[in-house]
Write a protein that holds these residues in place. Sequence first.
Motif, PDB file in Angstrom:
ATOM      1  N   LEU A 143      28.854  -2.081  78.908  1.00 49.15           N
ATOM      2  CA  LEU A 143      28.991  -0.629  79.430  1.00 49.15           C
ATOM      3  C   LEU A 143      30.681  -0.643  79.974  1.00 49.15           C
ATOM      4  O   LEU A 143      31.364   0.146  79.406  1.00 49.15           O
ATOM      5  CB  LEU A 143      28.328   0.020  80.380  1.00 49.15           C
TER       6      LEU A 143
ATOM      7  N   ILE B 137      33.729   1.042  77.944  1.00 48.90           N
ATOM      8  CA  ILE B 137      34.804   2.171  78.510  1.00 48.90           C
ATOM      9  C   ILE B 137      36.164   1.586  78.546  1.00 48.90           C
ATOM     10  O   ILE B 137      37.113   2.321  78.219  1.00 48.90           O
ATOM     11  CB  ILE B 137      34.428   2.069  79.915  1.00 48.90           C
ATOM     12  N   LEU B 138      36.473   0.297  78.553  1.00 52.86           N
ATOM     13  CA  LEU B 138      37.925  -0.205  78.534  1.00 52.86           C
ATOM     14  C   LEU B 138      38.296  -0.314  77.172  1.00 52.86           C
ATOM     15  O   LEU B 138      39.497   0.306  77.059  1.00 52.86           O
ATOM     16  CB  LEU B 138      37.819  -1.996  79.103  1.00 52.86           C
TER      17      LEU B 138
ATOM     18  N   VAL C 253      37.403   2.074  75.131  1.00 56.33           N
ATOM     19  CA  VAL C 253      37.607   3.275  74.655  1.00 56.33           C
ATOM     20  C   VAL C 253      38.825   3.901  75.279  1.00 56.33           C
ATOM     21  O   VAL C 253      39.966   4.541  74.850  1.00 56.33           O
ATOM     22  CB  VAL C 253      36.565   4.405  75.112  1.00 56.33           C
ATOM     23  N   ALA C 254      39.099   3.487  76.658  1.00 52.59           N
ATOM     24  CA  ALA C 254      40.436   3.787  77.383  1.00 52.59           C
ATOM     25  C   ALA C 254      41.698   3.434  76.515  1.00 52.59           C
ATOM     26  O   ALA C 254      42.706   3.877  76.406  1.00 52.59           O
ATOM     27  CB  ALA C 254      40.394   3.252  78.565  1.00 52.59           C
ATOM     28  N   VAL C 255      41.576   2.006  76.008  1.00 47.66           N
ATOM     29  CA  VAL C 255      42.431   1.249  75.401  1.00 47.66           C
ATOM     30  C   VAL C 255      42.770   2.008  74.123  1.00 47.66           C
ATOM     31  O   VAL C 255      43.938   2.455  73.610  1.00 47.66           O
ATOM     32  CB  VAL C 255      42.362  -0.058  75.169  1.00 47.66           C
TER      33      VAL C 255
ATOM     34  N   SER D  76      42.301   4.967  73.681  1.00 42.93           N
ATOM     35  CA  SER D  76      42.762   6.563  73.534  1.00 42.93           C
ATOM     36  C   SER D  76      44.047   6.582  74.244  1.00 42.93           C
ATOM     37  O   SER D  76      44.739   7.644  74.121  1.00 42.93           O
ATOM     38  CB  SER D  76      41.695   7.368  74.313  1.00 42.93           C
ATOM     39  N   THR D  77      44.661   5.511  74.664  1.00 40.78           N
ATOM     40  CA  THR D  77      45.780   5.498  75.621  1.00 40.78           C
ATOM     41  C   THR D  77      46.944   4.435  74.696  1.00 40.78           C
ATOM     42  O   THR D  77      47.911   4.882  74.276  1.00 40.78           O
ATOM     43  CB  THR D  77      45.646   4.836  77.066  1.00 40.78           C
ATOM     44  N   LEU D  78      46.484   3.259  74.972  1.00 37.12           N
ATOM     45  CA  LEU D  78      47.478   2.251  74.527  1.00 37.12           C
ATOM     46  C   LEU D  78      47.655   2.500  73.029  1.00 37.12           C
ATOM     47  O   LEU D  78      49.010   1.991  72.623  1.00 37.12           O
ATOM     48  CB  LEU D  78      47.127   0.720  74.975  1.00 37.12           C
TER      49      LEU D  78
ATOM     50  N   PRO E 282      50.228   5.422  70.628  1.00 32.49           N
ATOM     51  CA  PRO E 282      51.586   5.229  69.962  1.00 32.49           C
ATOM     52  C   PRO E 282      51.697   4.471  68.716  1.00 32.49           C
ATOM     53  O   PRO E 282      52.561   4.512  68.028  1.00 32.49           O
ATOM     54  CB  PRO E 282      52.626   4.642  70.877  1.00 32.49           C
TER      55      PRO E 282
ATOM     56  N   CYS F  55      27.794   5.191  74.057  1.00 36.98           N
ATOM     57  CA  CYS F  55      28.792   5.487  75.182  1.00 36.98           C
ATOM     58  C   CYS F  55      29.952   6.194  74.672  1.00 36.98           C
ATOM     59  O   CYS F  55      30.281   7.369  75.361  1.00 36.98           O
ATOM     60  CB  CYS F  55      29.226   4.237  75.383  1.00 36.98           C
TER      61      CYS F  55
ATOM     62  N   ALA G  23      28.660   9.748  74.480  1.00 33.08           N
ATOM     63  CA  ALA G  23      28.511  10.481  75.624  1.00 33.08           C
ATOM     64  C   ALA G  23      30.045  10.824  76.346  1.00 33.08           C
ATOM     65  O   ALA G  23      30.047  11.909  76.816  1.00 33.08           O
ATOM     66  CB  ALA G  23      27.851   9.554  76.672  1.00 33.08           C
ATOM     67  N   ILE G  24      30.846  10.137  75.918  1.00 30.54           N
ATOM     68  CA  ILE G  24      32.126  10.528  76.354  1.00 30.54           C
ATOM     69  C   ILE G  24      32.768  11.451  75.468  1.00 30.54           C
ATOM     70  O   ILE G  24      33.467  12.374  76.155  1.00 30.54           O
ATOM     71  CB  ILE G  24      33.123   9.122  76.357  1.00 30.54           C
ATOM     72  N   THR G  25      32.486  11.645  74.352  1.00 27.36           N
ATOM     73  CA  THR G  25      32.876  12.529  73.381  1.00 27.36           C
ATOM     74  C   THR G  25      32.221  14.060  73.615  1.00 27.36           C
ATOM     75  O   THR G  25      32.852  14.890  73.635  1.00 27.36           O
ATOM     76  CB  THR G  25      32.766  12.407  71.848  1.00 27.36           C
ATOM     77  N   GLY G  26      30.905  13.781  73.838  1.00 26.64           N
ATOM     78  CA  GLY G  26      30.178  15.043  74.310  1.00 26.64           C
ATOM     79  C   GLY G  26      29.812  15.896  73.122  1.00 26.64           C
ATOM     80  O   GLY G  26      29.107  17.037  73.188  1.00 26.64           O
TER      81      GLY G  26
END
Lengths: 308, 174
Positions: free
Chosen positions: B7, B11-12, B14-16, B18-20, B23, B60, B63-66
Amino acid sequence: MNGRWHALAVGVLFLVLAGLIFLTSDPRVEISGAERLLRELLAPLESGLSAVTRSVTGLIDSVSSFARIQEENRALRQEVAALKLQVRSLQSYADENENLRRIAGVKARLPEESLTARVIARSHNQWFGTVTIDLGRNDGLSTGLPVINADGVVGYVQNVTARTAQVTLLTDPRSAVGGMIARNEVPILVEGAGDPLGKEATVRALVGGAVMQVGDRIVTSGLSQVFPKGIPIGVITHVEYDSTGLRQHGVLTLDVDFQRLDWVTVLLGPSDIDVTEAFAGDSASEERPASVAGLGERSGGSLGERDR
Amino acid sequence: MRWWLLLPFTILLVAVQSTLLAPLAIWGIRPDLILVFIATVGMVSGPLAAGSVGLVTGFCIDAITGRFVGLGAISKAVAGVVAGALGQRVFKENALVKIASIFLTAVVDGVVYFLGAQAFGFRFDLQQSLFKVLLPGAWYTAAAALLLYPLFTRVWGLAGSQATPGEAAGNRGG
């Protein structure tokens, strides 16, 4: 049996998921607690990583911008340098054009035959005032011919080769030209002073009691057998008496700009003529006093060149 | 396998992603890190492990996307099973084969998701979805796998997973 349980489990799972998909296939206003928890967990992580991303991309942008700005700066500097060169070149052409215009104007008004030549070389040392022009014996030039430009006396042909000629300038210490004060035609002698800037020459009164004044315009006297009468030489800027107190001598500022001597005219015809009118419309001549117009009324003395 | 690590790791990722990775997007397309991870698991531990990991991580993400919660779980699970099956059948030590397998896995994931969304009433433009999203995304994901595969293999190993007999033999041989 185990395989059947697995298949059943997968089937149930699929059905549950299908139900979930169906329930969430439309956009929802309310989200479940589990979803909220996940998003809450994700938010600070994404926030931190976004900050890192922004910093990194900002840094990369800065570095790439710096390189681009440097490149632009260098390109602009090169462009400015190139434009400066162009401006200088255009200025040079404009000057040359103006010079040629004036020479052509004077040449057209000259009553005698003449040739226009380009200065191709200057003195090899600063002690002497000479230039080399691109016309020579093949063009009909010979030693002793007078050389002028639109502003006045330049010098005379010292020697010639087949295609070139060396001209001794009026500023050369070896030069001397017979002149006269334009307002009263009193003869004087103009001698080269060896001025490296080519701006000044010395003047000497040839007859006792002759009075030179600062501001007197000096032109050729026409009796030297070299220069026709009436060619501008310069303006007296300083006058004093010699030790005897009888004769004056002084300093003359020359009309010709010897520092920017590009085109000259070599006079081929006889020297016993009056060319005053040829310089009447010239800008330098416009400064001359009205008395110059009556130059031919009285004959002044002229000694000719010292070294001839 | 320490499943509880899955989990936070998801999450890590997904975060990477969507952010890193934002670009690094090419024509708006980014590599799918989670799919690379699932494919890695499939290559290393087989279809069951990869299908399970795909199911959990996909859920996961859903659930984050919804939206279409569960569809990502299914597509990722199927992709994991395919990756695991390919991992057992192809010579995955070859980089090109590995890239091709992961590309195929990504295509399967995309196709399943596309068809599932269509089945539940969402209308995608087929041509645009295929040529501007699915295939370029699959290639980018496969290319990213070149760099990420060794890292994810190590992470999967640290999570306490066991390699399939074939993988273990391959590791010994290598």
